[in-house]
Enzyme design. Structure first.
Site, PDB file in Angstrom:
ATOM      1  N   SER A 126       0.837  -1.198   0.000  1.00  0.00           N
ATOM      2  CA  SER A 126       0.000   0.000   0.000  1.00  0.00           C
ATOM      3  C   SER A 126       0.872   1.247   0.000  1.00  0.00           C
ATOM      4  O   SER A 126       1.991   1.250   0.533  1.00  0.00           O
ATOM      5  CB  SER A 126      -0.853  -0.018   1.268  1.00  0.00           C
ATOM      6  OG  SER A 126      -1.443   1.227   1.497  1.00  0.00           O
ATOM      7  N   TYR A 151      -2.142  -1.852  10.932  1.00  0.00           N
ATOM      8  CA  TYR A 151      -2.385  -2.273   9.549  1.00  0.00           C
ATOM      9  C   TYR A 151      -1.211  -1.846   8.651  1.00  0.00           C
ATOM     10  O   TYR A 151      -0.627  -2.651   7.929  1.00  0.00           O
ATOM     11  CB  TYR A 151      -3.699  -1.665   9.020  1.00  0.00           C
ATOM     12  CG  TYR A 151      -3.761  -1.620   7.521  1.00  0.00           C
ATOM     13  CD1 TYR A 151      -4.050  -2.769   6.796  1.00  0.00           C
ATOM     14  CD2 TYR A 151      -3.495  -0.443   6.819  1.00  0.00           C
ATOM     15  CE1 TYR A 151      -4.075  -2.741   5.416  1.00  0.00           C
ATOM     16  CE2 TYR A 151      -3.508  -0.408   5.439  1.00  0.00           C
ATOM     17  CZ  TYR A 151      -3.802  -1.555   4.743  1.00  0.00           C
ATOM     18  OH  TYR A 151      -3.810  -1.523   3.374  1.00  0.00           O
ATOM     19  N   LYS A 155       2.048  -4.021   6.546  1.00  0.00           N
ATOM     20  CA  LYS A 155       2.482  -3.895   5.146  1.00  0.00           C
ATOM     21  C   LYS A 155       4.001  -3.669   5.090  1.00  0.00           C
ATOM     22  O   LYS A 155       4.700  -4.267   4.278  1.00  0.00           O
ATOM     23  CB  LYS A 155       1.741  -2.758   4.441  1.00  0.00           C
ATOM     24  CG  LYS A 155       0.252  -2.991   4.280  1.00  0.00           C
ATOM     25  CD  LYS A 155      -0.054  -4.216   3.421  1.00  0.00           C
ATOM     26  CE  LYS A 155      -1.520  -4.556   3.358  1.00  0.00           C
ATOM     27  NZ  LYS A 155      -1.796  -5.882   2.779  1.00  0.00           N
ATOM     28  N   SER A 218     -19.599  12.824   5.460  1.00  0.00           N
ATOM     29  CA  SER A 218     -18.739  13.793   6.145  1.00  0.00           C
ATOM     30  C   SER A 218     -17.434  13.930   5.367  1.00  0.00           C
ATOM     31  O   SER A 218     -16.763  12.930   5.098  1.00  0.00           O
ATOM     32  CB  SER A 218     -18.414  13.317   7.563  1.00  0.00           C
ATOM     33  OG  SER A 218     -19.587  13.241   8.319  1.00  0.00           O
ATOM     34  N   GLY A 299      -5.034  10.767  11.871  1.00  0.00           N
ATOM     35  CA  GLY A 299      -4.193   9.827  11.129  1.00  0.00           C
ATOM     36  C   GLY A 299      -4.221  10.004   9.623  1.00  0.00           C
ATOM     37  O   GLY A 299      -3.471   9.337   8.906  1.00  0.00           O
TER      38      GLY A 299
END
Ligand code: UD1
Length: 343
Positions: A126, A151, A155, A218, A299
């Site tokens: 990613s 997560y 990777k 949103s 984040g």
């Protein structure tokens, strides 16, 4: 032709890749634990390609399941590994699940490849490995930044594990593909993204809002240092992305490169803001997306988009879908889900 094992092959990117592999003539066997997908995906693949892929329901963190699969399918010569947990937010709350699923799956596969004569593994990485990049567009040479979620860390660690194993003399190759933001669905609307519960990612939230399942989208922040203040991403069509996997696996199986490990960015090369994307969707489909600006999401990266030149030149791969077509495909898929009574 050599058989390809597609782990996580009933998932979003996995299912689109199985379609492209079968259309290129490869026999496929899927292993998936159906933790974030379902069996009907296999029907969708069959309706598109006319071929029902072999399917094993199982968990890739279980070595016995995988060993049996390799024994049952001695013709597996390539692996495309999609089997992984992929929700950034969830990984913050369930780090053990993420490290266990994502890393044990990879370790098991790498362990079994040599003894079973598998020539190569394509790994789903990613753009998250670049963190907030110093420069855009991002090339493969950009520095890897400390991961901000378990997560993302899986990777990064996975890329390191593959590199270490291959440098230690493993008898196989690997192509690591760093995806930017995969979106859209197959143009047939037979397969697409099936988010669990309330979507965290932009496009499924947007299409669910457009169809009335959600009241309002949103937009997370309009005070970023970007032309309209909303975040910028590189939205890559999932079918374009799937095609890159077929090229990558073929490249390994046919020994088209001397390199034992190669890394490619898969993106369009175009940065698009959240507000721009909403506009493209509305213009492409004629459907309005009620939305409001809210605060930033913790984040989030401000802006990141790919320099895909290396993949363009070396793989001969290029993203060709327009963003408008991709948005129409996402919408057609959302309509199909309603027609089927899924949501
Ligand atoms: C994240 C991960 C990426 C992962 C991808 C798919 C990071 C840095 N990125 O990408 O590695 O592959 O998820 O799981 O960990 N947005 C809204 N409203 C929403 C949802 C999203 O405005 O309701 C905005 C976000 O602020 C962002 C953009 O839309 O700017 C895309 O968000 P999203 O689809 O969640 O993907 P990323 O966060 O870019």
């Amino acid at each position: 032709m050599d058989r390809i094992l597609v782990t996580g092959g009933t998932g979003y990117i996995g299912s689109h890749t199985v379609v492209e592999l079968q259309q290129a003539g490869y026999p496929v066997v899927i292993i998936d634990d159906l933790s974030n997908s379902n069996r009907e995906v296999i029907d969708g693949i069959e309706r598109i390609t006319g071929i029902r892929p072999d399917f094993v329901e199982g968990d890739c963190t279980d070595m016995q399941t995988l060993s049996k699969l390799f024994a049952d399918y001695p013709d597996i010569k390539g692996i495309i590994n999609f089997a992984a947990s992929k929700a950034v937010g969830e990984s913050m709350h369930k780090p053990i699940l993420y490290y266990r699923n994502n890393l044990n799956t990879l370790l098991n596969l790498l362990d079994l490849m040599g003894p079973n004569g598998v020539k190569g593994i394509v790994f789903s990485s990613s753009c998250t490995v670049y963190g907030e990049p110093d420069e855009n567009p991002v090339t493969e040479k950009a520095p890897i930044k400390k991961a901000t979620s378990p997560y993302g860390n899986t990777k990064q660690i996975s890329e390191e594990i593959i590199t270490d194993v291959i440098n230690a003399g493993a008898p196989f190759k690997s192509v690591i593909l760093r995806y930017f933001n995969p979106v859209g669905a197959h143009p047939s609307a037979e397969i697409g993204e099936l988010p669990n519960g309330v979507p965290q990612n932009l496009i499924p939230y947007l299409t669910q809002t457009a169809i009335g399942i959600r009241q309002e989208l949103s937009v997370f922040g309009n005070d970023y240092d970007t032309p309209d203040g909303s975040c910028i991403r590189d939205y890559i069509n999932v079918v374009d992305l799937a095609k890159a996997h077929v090229i990558a696996v073929k490249r390994m199986l046919e020994n088209k490169s001397d390199a034992k490990i190669e890394i490619f960015n898969l993106g369009t090369g175009n940065g698009v803001s959240v507000l721009e994307l909403i506009n493209v969707f509305e213009e492409a489909t004629g459907v309005k997306v009620p939305h409001k600006i809210v605060g930033r999401r913790a984040g989030d990266i401000e802006k990141v988009w790919a320099n895909p030149t290396y993949a363009n030149e070396v793989l001969g791969w290029k993203a060709t879908s327009t963003l408008a077509d991709t948005m129409r495909s996402a919408w057609a898929w959302q309509l199909k889900l309603r027609e089927r009574g899924v949501m």
